[in-house]
Design a protein around this motif. Structure first.
Motif, PDB file in Angstrom:
ATOM      1  N   SER A 156       0.844  -1.198   0.000  1.00 51.51           N
ATOM      2  CA  SER A 156       0.000   0.000   0.000  1.00 51.51           C
ATOM      3  C   SER A 156       0.874   1.242   0.000  1.00 51.51           C
ATOM      4  O   SER A 156       1.880   1.314   0.726  1.00 51.51           O
ATOM      5  CB  SER A 156      -0.916   0.019   1.223  1.00 51.51           C
ATOM      6  OG  SER A 156      -1.775  -1.101   1.234  1.00 51.51           O
ATOM      7  N   GLU A 157       0.497   2.211  -0.814  1.00 52.02           N
ATOM      8  CA  GLU A 157       1.138   3.529  -0.785  1.00 52.02           C
ATOM      9  C   GLU A 157       0.059   4.577  -0.518  1.00 52.02           C
ATOM     10  O   GLU A 157      -1.011   4.569  -1.129  1.00 52.02           O
ATOM     11  CB  GLU A 157       1.872   3.835  -2.090  1.00 52.02           C
ATOM     12  CG  GLU A 157       0.978   4.007  -3.306  1.00 52.02           C
ATOM     13  CD  GLU A 157       1.736   4.547  -4.507  1.00 52.02           C
ATOM     14  OE1 GLU A 157       2.981   4.523  -4.504  1.00 52.02           O
ATOM     15  OE2 GLU A 157       1.070   5.008  -5.458  1.00 52.02           O
ATOM     16  N   THR A 158       0.356   5.460   0.420  1.00 57.63           N
ATOM     17  CA  THR A 158      -0.536   6.576   0.745  1.00 57.63           C
ATOM     18  C   THR A 158       0.221   7.858   0.430  1.00 57.63           C
ATOM     19  O   THR A 158       1.256   8.149   1.046  1.00 57.63           O
ATOM     20  CB  THR A 158      -0.954   6.545   2.216  1.00 57.63           C
ATOM     21  OG1 THR A 158      -1.584   5.283   2.492  1.00 57.63           O
ATOM     22  CG2 THR A 158      -1.931   7.667   2.525  1.00 57.63           C
ATOM     23  N   ILE A 159      -0.276   8.613  -0.529  1.00 57.59           N
ATOM     24  CA  ILE A 159       0.391   9.805  -1.035  1.00 57.59           C
ATOM     25  C   ILE A 159      -0.444  11.038  -0.711  1.00 57.59           C
ATOM     26  O   ILE A 159      -1.666  11.030  -0.826  1.00 57.59           O
ATOM     27  CB  ILE A 159       0.603   9.702  -2.557  1.00 57.59           C
ATOM     28  CG1 ILE A 159       1.342   8.408  -2.902  1.00 57.59           C
ATOM     29  CG2 ILE A 159       1.364  10.912  -3.082  1.00 57.59           C
ATOM     30  CD1 ILE A 159       2.703   8.279  -2.274  1.00 57.59           C
ATOM     31  N   VAL A 183      -4.666   6.582  -1.921  1.00 59.14           N
ATOM     32  CA  VAL A 183      -4.205   5.273  -1.450  1.00 59.14           C
ATOM     33  C   VAL A 183      -4.319   4.276  -2.594  1.00 59.14           C
ATOM     34  O   VAL A 183      -5.348   4.199  -3.276  1.00 59.14           O
ATOM     35  CB  VAL A 183      -5.028   4.785  -0.241  1.00 59.14           C
ATOM     36  CG1 VAL A 183      -4.546   3.402   0.201  1.00 59.14           C
ATOM     37  CG2 VAL A 183      -4.943   5.776   0.900  1.00 59.14           C
ATOM     38  N   GLU A 184      -3.250   3.539  -2.811  1.00 56.24           N
ATOM     39  CA  GLU A 184      -3.251   2.473  -3.818  1.00 56.24           C
ATOM     40  C   GLU A 184      -2.686   1.208  -3.188  1.00 56.24           C
ATOM     41  O   GLU A 184      -1.707   1.259  -2.435  1.00 56.24           O
ATOM     42  CB  GLU A 184      -2.419   2.868  -5.036  1.00 56.24           C
ATOM     43  CG  GLU A 184      -2.422   1.791  -6.121  1.00 56.24           C
ATOM     44  CD  GLU A 184      -1.516   2.130  -7.285  1.00 56.24           C
ATOM     45  OE1 GLU A 184      -1.463   1.345  -8.253  1.00 56.24           O
ATOM     46  OE2 GLU A 184      -0.845   3.174  -7.225  1.00 56.24           O
ATOM     47  N   SER A 185      -3.305   0.073  -3.494  1.00 56.52           N
ATOM     48  CA  SER A 185      -2.876  -1.209  -2.930  1.00 56.52           C
ATOM     49  C   SER A 185      -2.645  -2.211  -4.054  1.00 56.52           C
ATOM     50  O   SER A 185      -3.287  -2.159  -5.110  1.00 56.52           O
ATOM     51  CB  SER A 185      -3.919  -1.765  -1.965  1.00 56.52           C
ATOM     52  OG  SER A 185      -4.075  -0.909  -0.853  1.00 56.52           O
ATOM     53  N   LYS A 186      -1.724  -3.116  -3.800  1.00 59.58           N
ATOM     54  CA  LYS A 186      -1.394  -4.184  -4.742  1.00 59.58           C
ATOM     55  C   LYS A 186      -1.344  -5.497  -3.967  1.00 59.58           C
ATOM     56  O   LYS A 186      -0.663  -5.600  -2.941  1.00 59.58           O
ATOM     57  CB  LYS A 186      -0.048  -3.912  -5.406  1.00 59.58           C
ATOM     58  CG  LYS A 186       0.326  -4.890  -6.506  1.00 59.58           C
ATOM     59  CD  LYS A 186      -0.326  -4.518  -7.805  1.00 59.58           C
ATOM     60  CE  LYS A 186       0.230  -5.359  -8.956  1.00 59.58           C
ATOM     61  NZ  LYS A 186      -0.373  -4.987 -10.246  1.00 59.58           N
TER      62      LYS A 186
END
Length: 295
Positions: free
Chosen positions: A129-132, A179-182
Motif C-alpha cells: 500500500s502507498e498513501t500519497i 491510497v493504492e494497494s497491490k
C-alpha cells in the motif's frame, strides 16, 4: 498374504515419497522474486517459495521512487488464510512514513514473519500500500484602489479618487490523500492435508504389520534353517551308518569267503584223513617246526 502386503507397502511408500518431494521440505532455500509497479514506485518483492507451519521466513522489499512526492506511508502486510477462509495478518512493515522523496530515491526493508502452526495448506498473501499526499494551490485576484486627496482652486477643496487596479493573489492550499494497494501471492504453506494424514496412518499401520510379518518370517526362516541343518546331520549320520554297515557286511563276506577257501585248501592237502581240518593243520605244522629246529 506377504506378497500382497509388500505390494501395498511399496505403493504407499511411493505415494509418501511423492508427497514428501512435493512438500519440499523447507530446508531448501529456493526463493521467488516478483517485480511490479505502483503509481509512484517500482517495487521488487522477494520471498521463499515454500514454508511449513511454524517456520519463520524473511521477505525483502525494495522500492524506487518515480517522482517527487510526499509519502504518507509505504507499507507491506503479509496475511494467511486460516480455517474457514478468514484472513489473518501475520506480519506488517513500513518502508517510509510521512516524508518527501525525489525521483530515483531507493528504499528497502526486510520483514520477518512466523507462520502460525494452525495455518492450512495454501499460499500466503502480501498486500502493498502507498498513501500519497497531494497539495493543490489556487490563486485569487482582487481589485484595489488608490485614493487621492487634493484641492482645486482656493479656498474650495474637492475630494476625488482615481481607480487604479492591480492584482493581489492569495494562494489557497488544499491537500488530498491517495491510497493504492497491490495484492500478490506469497510463500506456499506446506501444511498436511486430510488425505496425507490418512495415507500416513495407513502407511504406519502397514509398516507395523510388515515389521511383524518380517520378524515372524525371519524366525520361520531360522527354524527352517535349523531343521535343515538337523536333517543334513541326520542324513550324514545315516549315510555314515550305512557305509559302516556295508563295510561290515563286505568284511564279513570276505572273511567268509576266505574261510571257505582256506577250508577247501586244507582238505585238498590232506585227503582221506578223518581228522578235522584244524587237527590236520596242527599235525602238519608241528613236524615242520620240529624239522626246522633239527636242521
Amino acid at each position: 498374504m506377504v506378497r500382497n502386503l509388500k505390494k501395498r507397502y511399496v505403493i504407499l511408500a511411493s505415494l509418501l515419497v511423492i508427497l514428501f518431494c512435493t512438500m519440499g521440505v523447507s530446508g531448501q532455500a529456493e526463493s521467488v522474486t516478483k517485480n511490479f509497479t505502483l503509481t509512484h514506485f517500482d517495487v521488487t518483492f522477494t520471498f521463499p517459495k515454500n514454508v511449513k507451519p511454524g517456520d519463520s521466513l524473511v521477505v525483502s522489499v525494495g522500492a524506487v521512487a518515480k517522482s517527487y512526492i510526499r509519502v504518507r506511508d509505504l507499507s507491506i502486510q503479509v496475511l494467511a488464510y486460516m480455517e474457514g477462509g478468514d484472513l489473518q495478518a501475520i506480519g506488517t512493515a513500513s518502508l517510509m512514513t510521512d516524508q518527501y522523496i525525489s525521483t530515483r530515491d531507493k528504499f528497502s526493508k526486510d520483514l520477518s514473519v512466523t507462520v502460525p502452526t494452525n495455518t492450512p495448506r495454501g499460499e500466503l498473501t502480501a498486500v502493498f500500500s502507498e498513501t500519497i499526499s497531494l497539495s493543490s494551490y489556487s490563486y485569487y485576484y482582487y481589485p484595489s484602489y488608490y485614493y487621492y486627496y487634493g484641492h482645486y482652486g482656493s479656498p474650495a477643496y474637492y475630494y476625488w479618487y482615481y481607480p487604479y487596479y492591480y492584482s493581489y493573489y492569495y494562494p489557497d492550499t488544499s491537500s488530498q490523500q491517495y491510497v493504492e494497494s497491490k495484492v500478490l501471492p506469497c510463500s506456499y504453506v506446506l501444511a498436511t492435508t486430510p488425505e496425507y494424514v490418512k495415507l500416513k496412518s495407513d502407511y504406519d499401520t502397514l509398516t507395523s504389520q510388515y515389521n511383524d510379518i518380517s520378524t515372524k518370517y525371519q524366525q520361520a526362516m531360522q527354524q527352517n534353517k535349523d531343521l535343515a541343518d538337523k536333517l543334513n546331520q541326520a542324513t550324514q549320520d545315516a549315510n555314515n551308518t550305512r557305509m559302516l554297515a556295508y563295510s561290515f557286511m563286505a568284511a564279513t563276506v570276505v572273511l567268509a569267503v576266505l574261510a571257505v577257501i582256506l577250508a577247501l585248501y586244507r582238505r585238498h592237502r590232506t585227503p582221506g584223513q578223518p581228522t578235522s581240518s584244524s587237527d590236520s593243520g596242527t599235525s602238519q605244522v608241528k613236524p615242520k617246526k620240529s624239522a626246522s629246529t633239527s636242521q
